[in-house]
Scaffold this motif. Sequence first.
Motif, PDB file in Angstrom:
ATOM      1  N   LEU A  89       8.214  -1.585  21.373  1.00 45.51           N
ATOM      2  CA  LEU A  89       9.085  -1.977  20.267  1.00 45.51           C
ATOM      3  C   LEU A  89      10.491  -2.307  20.755  1.00 45.51           C
ATOM      4  N   GLY A  90      10.948  -1.579  21.761  1.00 48.51           N
ATOM      5  CA  GLY A  90      12.266  -1.840  22.317  1.00 48.51           C
ATOM      6  C   GLY A  90      12.311  -3.050  23.223  1.00 48.51           C
ATOM      7  N   ALA A  91      11.229  -3.294  23.956  1.00 48.25           N
ATOM      8  CA  ALA A  91      11.213  -4.383  24.923  1.00 48.25           C
ATOM      9  C   ALA A  91      10.950  -5.737  24.280  1.00 48.25           C
ATOM     10  N   ASP A  92      10.234  -5.777  23.158  1.00 51.48           N
ATOM     11  CA  ASP A  92       9.833  -7.047  22.566  1.00 51.48           C
ATOM     12  C   ASP A  92      10.044  -7.047  21.055  1.00 51.48           C
ATOM     13  N   PRO A  93      11.288  -6.952  20.604  1.00 51.98           N
ATOM     14  CA  PRO A  93      11.499  -6.969  19.148  1.00 51.98           C
ATOM     15  C   PRO A  93      11.045  -8.261  18.493  1.00 51.98           C
ATOM     16  N   ALA A  94      11.233  -9.390  19.163  1.00 48.97           N
ATOM     17  CA  ALA A  94      10.839 -10.661  18.558  1.00 48.97           C
ATOM     18  C   ALA A  94       9.335 -10.725  18.338  1.00 48.97           C
ATOM     19  N   GLY A  95       8.567 -10.186  19.268  1.00 52.36           N
ATOM     20  CA  GLY A  95       7.120 -10.243  19.156  1.00 52.36           C
ATOM     21  C   GLY A  95       6.527  -9.185  18.256  1.00 52.36           C
ATOM     22  N   THR A  96       7.228  -8.070  18.083  1.00 53.19           N
ATOM     23  CA  THR A  96       6.666  -6.963  17.303  1.00 53.19           C
ATOM     24  C   THR A  96       7.152  -6.926  15.854  1.00 53.19           C
ATOM     25  N   ASP A  97       8.226  -7.640  15.535  1.00 48.42           N
ATOM     26  CA  ASP A  97       8.750  -7.655  14.170  1.00 48.42           C
ATOM     27  C   ASP A  97       8.034  -8.696  13.317  1.00 48.42           C
ATOM     28  N   VAL A  98       8.040  -8.465  11.997  1.00 49.58           N
ATOM     29  CA  VAL A  98       7.751  -9.523  11.033  1.00 49.58           C
ATOM     30  C   VAL A  98       9.040  -9.792  10.272  1.00 49.58           C
ATOM     31  N   ALA A  99       9.250 -11.035   9.891  1.00 48.79           N
ATOM     32  CA  ALA A  99      10.493 -11.441   9.232  1.00 48.79           C
ATOM     33  C   ALA A  99      10.303 -11.434   7.727  1.00 48.79           C
ATOM     34  N   ALA A 100      11.290 -10.879   7.038  1.00 50.45           N
ATOM     35  CA  ALA A 100      11.295 -10.867   5.572  1.00 50.45           C
ATOM     36  C   ALA A 100      12.300 -11.885   5.057  1.00 50.45           C
ATOM     37  N   GLY A 101      11.960 -12.522   3.960  1.00 53.95           N
ATOM     38  CA  GLY A 101      12.895 -13.420   3.307  1.00 53.95           C
ATOM     39  C   GLY A 101      13.860 -12.655   2.430  1.00 53.95           C
ATOM     40  N   ALA A 102      14.790 -13.362   1.821  1.00 55.08           N
ATOM     41  CA  ALA A 102      15.790 -12.725   0.959  1.00 55.08           C
ATOM     42  C   ALA A 102      15.145 -12.022  -0.224  1.00 55.08           C
ATOM     43  N   ASP A 103      13.958 -12.482  -0.627  1.00 57.49           N
ATOM     44  CA  ASP A 103      13.247 -11.867  -1.751  1.00 57.49           C
ATOM     45  C   ASP A 103      12.279 -10.773  -1.304  1.00 57.49           C
ATOM     46  N   GLY A 104      12.311 -10.440  -0.013  1.00 56.41           N
ATOM     47  CA  GLY A 104      11.424  -9.422   0.507  1.00 56.41           C
ATOM     48  C   GLY A 104      10.038  -9.909   0.872  1.00 56.41           C
ATOM     49  N   ARG A 105       9.762 -11.189   0.670  1.00 50.75           N
ATOM     50  CA  ARG A 105       8.434 -11.715   0.991  1.00 50.75           C
ATOM     51  C   ARG A 105       8.296 -11.939   2.488  1.00 50.75           C
ATOM     52  N   VAL A 106       7.090 -11.743   2.978  1.00 52.25           N
ATOM     53  CA  VAL A 106       6.764 -11.939   4.386  1.00 52.25           C
ATOM     54  C   VAL A 106       5.725 -13.042   4.479  1.00 52.25           C
ATOM     55  N   ASP A 107       6.044 -14.094   5.229  1.00 52.45           N
ATOM     56  CA  ASP A 107       5.131 -15.217   5.420  1.00 52.45           C
ATOM     57  C   ASP A 107       4.899 -15.362   6.920  1.00 52.45           C
ATOM     58  N   ASP A 108       3.894 -14.651   7.424  1.00 56.83           N
ATOM     59  CA  ASP A 108       3.616 -14.598   8.859  1.00 56.83           C
ATOM     60  C   ASP A 108       2.127 -14.866   9.048  1.00 56.83           C
ATOM     61  N   PRO A 109       1.765 -15.951   9.728  1.00 58.23           N
ATOM     62  CA  PRO A 109       0.341 -16.307   9.847  1.00 58.23           C
ATOM     63  C   PRO A 109      -0.492 -15.250  10.565  1.00 58.23           C
TER      64      PRO A 109
END
Length: 297
Positions: A74-94
């Motif tokens: 989790l510390g070494a690869d935040p970009a790969g381990t995170d999912v991104a949330a929109g301003a409305d809290g929705r997550v659109d990750d394939p």
Amino acid sequence: MIRPVRPAGYHPPVTQAVPLPTRPLTVATVQAEPVPGDVAGNAATAARLVGRAAGARVVVLPELFLPAYHPPVLGADPAGTDVAAGADGRVDDPRLDPLRAAARDGATSVVIGAAVRHPDRRRTISSLVVDPTGAVTVGYDKQQLWSGERELFVPGRRGATLLVDDWRFGLGICYDGCFPEHGRAAADDGAHGYLCPSGYLAGSEHRRDLYYAARALDNTMYVVFANSVDGADPWRFNGGAAVYEPEGRALVRGADTGEDVLVATLDPAALGATRAAHTMLTDRLPHQGPARATLVG
């Protein structure tokens, strides 16, 4: 549907103003071993496990299940381990598409742990809620961070209640459940149950089994506890996923090792009978602290 709740702490309870559910609800809790850093693979595993819980209206998977609870990765690869949330809290990750499909196919609400990156760049340990349409929303951000989690994440800002049919569930994550006031805040908001994705390490079995049974009995509500299992030291987890009834007895409990999906039915009649017999929520004094008398013996 997810609704926000004020941060944990005393406020006038609404428990008695919220009616009991009218029908039983089948839920499932999961213990499984995710692969560190493999969000896509873990989402596919989660989809398979949701499929094993056929008939459950709610399925709860462990804390940080999507990236796995493995701080070095989790510390070494935040970009790969995170999912991104929109301003409305929705997550659109394939990468989550198999899980979306499983929720749709099973008409199930899925609660699963993730590392979430918010639009303001905050990074939180969160529970995602995948609803029966396949929509994914950040349901709750963990408020009580444990130990080294504080080096990687920031605490959540408020509680949340998940509404499924006419059942209300407070959302917590692991260390949140070690604080009686966190479960009580959910009960004060009218929760009938408390959903706790967690990551308990091997050697913590006594605390694992005590905390969540206590939260159930403290608040006369159901508790659904999910946990990771197995793995390699020092990140080896101890399973024991369980559903506790409102007097704190386990309806189902997993072993300390091995993958499992445990299914239980929550009964509104049992909830009502327990709350009628054990009236802590209504008998509690509104001003029990912080003032204290000091006696000299």
